[in-house]
Enzyme design. Sequence first.
Site, short mmCIF file in Angstrom:
data_model
loop_
_atom_site.label_atom_id
_atom_site.label_comp_id
_atom_site.label_asym_id
_atom_site.label_seq_id
_atom_site.Cartn_x
_atom_site.Cartn_y
_atom_site.Cartn_z
N GLN A 122 83.43 29.02 7.21
CA GLN A 122 82.95 27.42 7.60
C GLN A 122 82.58 26.85 6.55
O GLN A 122 82.30 27.54 5.60
CB GLN A 122 81.82 27.80 8.61
CG GLN A 122 81.37 26.54 9.16
CD GLN A 122 80.12 26.53 9.94
OE1 GLN A 122 79.88 27.90 10.43
NE2 GLN A 122 79.53 25.51 10.41
N ARG A 149 67.56 31.92 5.02
CA ARG A 149 68.23 33.11 4.76
C ARG A 149 67.13 34.24 4.76
O ARG A 149 65.99 34.29 4.35
CB ARG A 149 68.48 33.01 2.99
CG ARG A 149 69.49 31.87 2.82
CD ARG A 149 69.76 31.91 1.21
NE ARG A 149 70.75 33.07 1.00
CZ ARG A 149 71.85 33.37 0.32
NH1 ARG A 149 72.16 32.14 -0.40
NH2 ARG A 149 72.40 34.43 0.10
N ASP A 173 83.23 35.69 18.15
CA ASP A 173 83.22 36.07 16.59
C ASP A 173 82.34 37.23 16.23
O ASP A 173 82.08 37.08 15.02
CB ASP A 173 82.88 34.66 15.99
CG ASP A 173 84.02 34.59 14.99
OD1 ASP A 173 85.08 35.08 14.72
OD2 ASP A 173 83.44 33.80 13.75
N ALA A 219 83.08 42.39 11.95
CA ALA A 219 82.41 43.20 11.08
C ALA A 219 81.46 42.46 10.02
O ALA A 219 80.45 42.98 9.68
CB ALA A 219 83.21 44.38 10.58
#
Length: 440
Positions: A155, A235, A309, A312
């Site tokens: 993205q 984060r 989606d 891994a």
Amino acid sequence: MPKLVTWMNNQRVGELTKLANGAHTFKYAPEWLASRYARPLSLSLPLQRGNITSDAVFNFFDNLLPDSPIVRDRIVKRYHAKSRQPFDLLSEIGRDSVGAVTLIPEDETVTCPIMAWEKLTEARLEEVLTAYKADIPLGMIREENDFRISVAGAQEKTALLRIGNDWCIPKGITPTTHIIKLPIGEIRQPNATLDLSQSVDNEYYCLLLAKELGLNVPDAEIIKAGRVRALAVKRFDRRWNTERTVLLRLPQEDMCQTFGLPSSVKYESDGGPGIAQIMAFLMGSSEALKDRYDFMKFQVFQWLIGATDGHAKNFSVFIQAGGSYRLTPFYDIISAFPVLGGTGIHISDLKLAMGLNASKGKKTAIDKXYPRHFXATAKVLKFPEVXMHEILXDFARMIPAALDNVKNSLPXDFPEXVVTAVETNVLRLHGRLSPEYXXK
């Protein structure tokens, strides 16, 4: 031969070398091997003396970079990188990447102090967020030559530092605190067009719903700058020290890196790991019981919200001192339900990225999945039947109230179409849970 010095929180970990033939090798620094903080850069690159020459070296560093060839080409153009190869790209943008990795060319000295930044005005923030429209990668606008970051994924996004209520561009090797994600827009496929212009709202809603249902996900908020709306995701691979004077990077890696695989096989259908491989790997977690339970719970959640989606690269582990590991929060969660009804998109087309066990092979079609497939998957994995039933029963009991709570918490201008599409389909699939599990 050129080298990139690899650092974790100002400790020298080793050197990445690009050989004349283009191959990538890595060597741990002796002082790192002797350190009490020592841990592998990746679980696919165990601590050892001497050069590591396996494919896992190339794949680990390649997975730090954006997936998109278009974004990689922008990086080459922006910084005149020698090639698209990981070494050459990370030579230019490796100062702040996923996890704790900082990469600095061996002949380069970083002069900025540990924490340095420039506050952004709203106009400047809008410029950063829309830089991709001018072919600028990851928001690294031309006037900010000291802003060098790498963010993995497909993205359009960037990463910024939040200081109080201000958004800032980090300087030198200063870490970022948030991933900033832009609307995905339309994705054109041979037989369909996916309208993901409301992906910011979609992901925000899914994160709120996941949190309401007890899943471990990062905090997020929708931010606005001029005419731009973006999703700011906190984060979880960053943490302030006790005095809040230094921002620490927390070592982590995604499952492609863990298994030493390239991002091109992140989907199980392309040869990547599925539920069975990851559940087996989590047996070795420092919190194995919790991580395996949470991972199975998240598989049910993905089915309920139509998340297609969950590959891994969208599952990661923290790497702890000595090489132990545990699951990170879940991330990059988006529902495909709001795109239904678009050109060529039908619910029968929606598939889970990792298949469930069925009487014949794997079950991936979301609309054809039932609680029995989760129970069958759990049985094959030797995941306790009682734990799987508890997960299903909890969802059956909690879903209606969770949907209401999330809806009531949304801002007044939140797009109703996203809420209605997800709610309607979640409740429809929830109906498959209720008869068997709601009373348990």
